[in-house]
Write a protein that holds these residues in place. Structure first.
Motif, mmCIF file in Angstrom:
data_model
loop_
_atom_site.group_PDB
_atom_site.id
_atom_site.type_symbol
_atom_site.label_atom_id
_atom_site.label_comp_id
_atom_site.label_asym_id
_atom_site.label_seq_id
_atom_site.Cartn_x
_atom_site.Cartn_y
_atom_site.Cartn_z
ATOM 1 N N ASP A 136 -87.309 21.986 -14.193
ATOM 2 C CA ASP A 136 -87.789 22.948 -15.178
ATOM 3 C C ASP A 136 -88.236 24.237 -14.477
ATOM 4 O O ASP A 136 -88.884 24.182 -13.430
ATOM 5 N N PRO A 137 -87.898 25.398 -15.014
ATOM 6 C CA PRO A 137 -88.292 26.672 -14.380
ATOM 7 C C PRO A 137 -89.794 26.795 -14.163
ATOM 8 O O PRO A 137 -90.230 27.392 -13.179
ATOM 9 N N ASP A 138 -90.610 26.215 -15.063
ATOM 10 C CA ASP A 138 -92.057 26.271 -14.869
ATOM 11 C C ASP A 138 -92.485 25.489 -13.631
ATOM 12 O O ASP A 138 -93.440 25.869 -12.937
ATOM 13 N N VAL A 139 -91.794 24.395 -13.346
ATOM 14 C CA VAL A 139 -92.092 23.619 -12.148
ATOM 15 C C VAL A 139 -91.761 24.443 -10.904
ATOM 16 O O VAL A 139 -92.527 24.490 -9.942
ATOM 17 N N VAL A 140 -90.600 25.098 -10.929
ATOM 18 C CA VAL A 140 -90.190 25.935 -9.800
ATOM 19 C C VAL A 140 -91.212 27.038 -9.554
ATOM 20 O O VAL A 140 -91.644 27.271 -8.418
ATOM 21 N N ARG A 141 -91.634 27.721 -10.626
ATOM 22 C CA ARG A 141 -92.608 28.805 -10.468
ATOM 23 C C ARG A 141 -93.919 28.279 -9.907
ATOM 24 O O ARG A 141 -94.550 28.921 -9.064
ATOM 25 N N HIS A 142 -94.324 27.118 -10.365
ATOM 26 C CA HIS A 142 -95.579 26.535 -9.882
ATOM 27 C C HIS A 142 -95.494 26.234 -8.389
ATOM 28 O O HIS A 142 -96.429 26.521 -7.635
ATOM 29 N N LEU A 143 -94.390 25.682 -7.961
ATOM 30 C CA LEU A 143 -94.234 25.347 -6.540
ATOM 31 C C LEU A 143 -94.164 26.609 -5.684
ATOM 32 O O LEU A 143 -94.705 26.640 -4.580
ATOM 33 N N LEU A 144 -93.511 27.632 -6.189
ATOM 34 C CA LEU A 144 -93.395 28.870 -5.414
ATOM 35 C C LEU A 144 -94.716 29.601 -5.292
ATOM 36 O O LEU A 144 -94.933 30.361 -4.350
ATOM 37 N N ARG A 145 -95.628 29.385 -6.242
ATOM 38 C CA ARG A 145 -96.936 30.051 -6.197
ATOM 39 C C ARG A 145 -97.907 29.362 -5.262
ATOM 40 O O ARG A 145 -98.968 29.892 -4.968
ATOM 41 N N ARG A 146 -97.558 28.168 -4.787
ATOM 42 C CA ARG A 146 -98.479 27.452 -3.910
ATOM 43 C C ARG A 146 -98.739 28.236 -2.627
ATOM 44 O O ARG A 146 -97.806 28.636 -1.940
ATOM 45 N N PRO A 147 -100.007 28.482 -2.279
ATOM 46 C CA PRO A 147 -100.285 29.166 -1.014
ATOM 47 C C PRO A 147 -99.927 28.277 0.154
ATOM 48 O O PRO A 147 -100.024 27.047 0.073
ATOM 49 N N ARG A 148 -99.509 28.889 1.225
ATOM 50 C CA ARG A 148 -99.233 28.112 2.439
ATOM 51 C C ARG A 148 -100.561 27.611 3.008
ATOM 52 O O ARG A 148 -101.538 28.337 3.081
ATOM 53 N N ASP A 149 -100.581 26.369 3.421
ATOM 54 C CA ASP A 149 -101.803 25.797 3.956
ATOM 55 C C ASP A 149 -101.457 24.853 5.095
ATOM 56 O O ASP A 149 -100.302 24.464 5.263
ATOM 57 N N PRO A 150 -102.442 24.471 5.911
ATOM 58 C CA PRO A 150 -102.152 23.630 7.079
ATOM 59 C C PRO A 150 -101.560 22.278 6.722
ATOM 60 O O PRO A 150 -100.935 21.639 7.550
ATOM 61 N N LEU A 151 -101.781 21.827 5.480
ATOM 62 C CA LEU A 151 -101.273 20.521 5.088
ATOM 63 C C LEU A 151 -99.793 20.553 4.714
ATOM 64 O O LEU A 151 -99.196 19.507 4.479
ATOM 65 N N GLY A 152 -99.223 21.749 4.667
ATOM 66 C CA GLY A 152 -97.842 21.867 4.214
ATOM 67 C C GLY A 152 -96.846 21.081 5.038
ATOM 68 O O GLY A 152 -95.820 20.646 4.524
ATOM 69 N N ALA A 153 -97.142 20.887 6.323
ATOM 70 C CA ALA A 153 -96.205 20.179 7.195
ATOM 71 C C ALA A 153 -96.386 18.667 7.155
ATOM 72 O O ALA A 153 -95.573 17.930 7.705
ATOM 73 N N LEU A 154 -97.449 18.199 6.484
ATOM 74 C CA LEU A 154 -97.719 16.766 6.460
ATOM 75 C C LEU A 154 -96.932 16.069 5.363
ATOM 76 O O LEU A 154 -96.760 16.607 4.273
ATOM 77 N N SER A 155 -96.491 14.847 5.661
ATOM 78 C CA SER A 155 -95.828 14.027 4.650
ATOM 79 C C SER A 155 -96.879 13.502 3.676
ATOM 80 O O SER A 155 -98.086 13.519 3.969
ATOM 81 N N PRO A 156 -96.462 13.016 2.497
ATOM 82 C CA PRO A 156 -97.442 12.426 1.572
ATOM 83 C C PRO A 156 -98.272 11.316 2.205
ATOM 84 O O PRO A 156 -99.480 11.234 1.987
ATOM 85 N N ARG A 157 -97.663 10.458 2.999
ATOM 86 C CA ARG A 157 -98.408 9.381 3.636
ATOM 87 C C ARG A 157 -99.405 9.940 4.645
ATOM 88 O O ARG A 157 -100.546 9.465 4.741
ATOM 89 N N GLU A 158 -99.015 10.991 5.406
ATOM 90 C CA GLU A 158 -99.934 11.594 6.366
ATOM 91 C C GLU A 158 -101.113 12.243 5.649
ATOM 92 O O GLU A 158 -102.248 12.185 6.133
ATOM 93 N N ARG A 159 -100.867 12.842 4.500
ATOM 94 C CA ARG A 159 -101.966 13.410 3.713
ATOM 95 C C ARG A 159 -102.929 12.311 3.268
ATOM 96 O O ARG A 159 -104.148 12.488 3.253
ATOM 97 N N GLU A 160 -102.342 11.176 2.870
ATOM 98 C CA GLU A 160 -103.167 10.053 2.431
ATOM 99 C C GLU A 160 -104.033 9.549 3.575
ATOM 100 O O GLU A 160 -105.231 9.287 3.398
#
Length: 216
Positions: A136-160
């Motif tokens: 959905d285009p709203d999903v795309v826009r939401h993801l593109l608005r996410r600020p870059r942060d140090p957690l961006g390189a972590l996998s979901p399991r690593e975040r957990e």
């Protein structure tokens, strides 16, 4: 004659789940199972090995992102599994993980309140099952608005794992919580420290520093 697309449906609202079963059946899909929780979702997909999983995000037992997390886990097991998330919400972290999973194909993320045509919806499911994508285009826009942060390189399991570190759990306690070996947790911790650019010394305070750097 084209083969029938076999589906597992996961939706915790009973009326909506039964309505979707009827809709999918009407358009020629074979619904192998229709379930209402993330554990049932995992069991149903592993048992029936469907062509397509259609799932909500917020499901029991925690009523948070259980459905989406289960979908990401299943894609890790079966990269060829087509997955369509059908939800009222955008969950950024695991949404990105889902869209990045496998070879990036056979995934979809649709918002319930923006599905206006049932024939188009059925066609979208077939397209994803055949190897396409639908976001959905709203999903795309939401993801593109996410600020870059140090957690961006972590996998979901690593975040957990990092979240459990932040709560003060030891490696052995984290292993027990996640039902994995302590060696696996140690590997995740090493990856987290490396991705966050922390010095490779033996100071146990690095665990706290990892959390502080991520949070800051």
């Amino acid at each position: 004659m084209p083969s029938v697309t076999r589906v597992v449906l996961a939706e915790d609202e009973v009326l909506l789940r039964e309505g979707l079963v009827g809709l999918l059946t009407r358009f020629g899909f074979a619904v192998d199972a229709a379930v209402g929780s993330a554990p049932e979702l995992l069991d149903a997909v592993r048992t029936h090995r469907p062509d397509l999983l259609v799932t909500d995000i917020r499901m029991p037992p925690q009523h948070r992102d259980d459905g989406l997390r289960a979908a990401v886990a299943l894609r890790a097991e079966r990269p060829d599994l087509a997955v369509v998330v059908l939800s009222q919400h955008v969950q950024s972290g695991y949404a990105a993980a889902l869209l990045d999973s496998g070879d990036g194909n056979r995934v979809g993320y649709l918002l319930k309140d923006r599905v206006a045509d049932v024939e188009e919806f059925a066609a979208t499911l077939r397209r994803v099952a055949a190897g396409g994508t639908a976001v959905d285009p709203d999903v795309v826009r939401h993801l593109l608005r996410r600020p870059r942060d140090p957690l961006g390189a972590l996998s979901p399991r690593e975040r957990e794992v990092l979240g459990l570190i932040a709560e003060g759990h030891s490696n052995s306690a984290i292993a027990a919580r996640l039902h994995v070996t302590e060696a696996a947790v140690g590997k995740h911790v090493g990856n987290i420290l490396a991705k966050l650019g922390l010095p490779p010394d033996e100071d146990t305070n690095r665990r706290v520093l990892a959390y502080l750097r991520a949070a800051g």
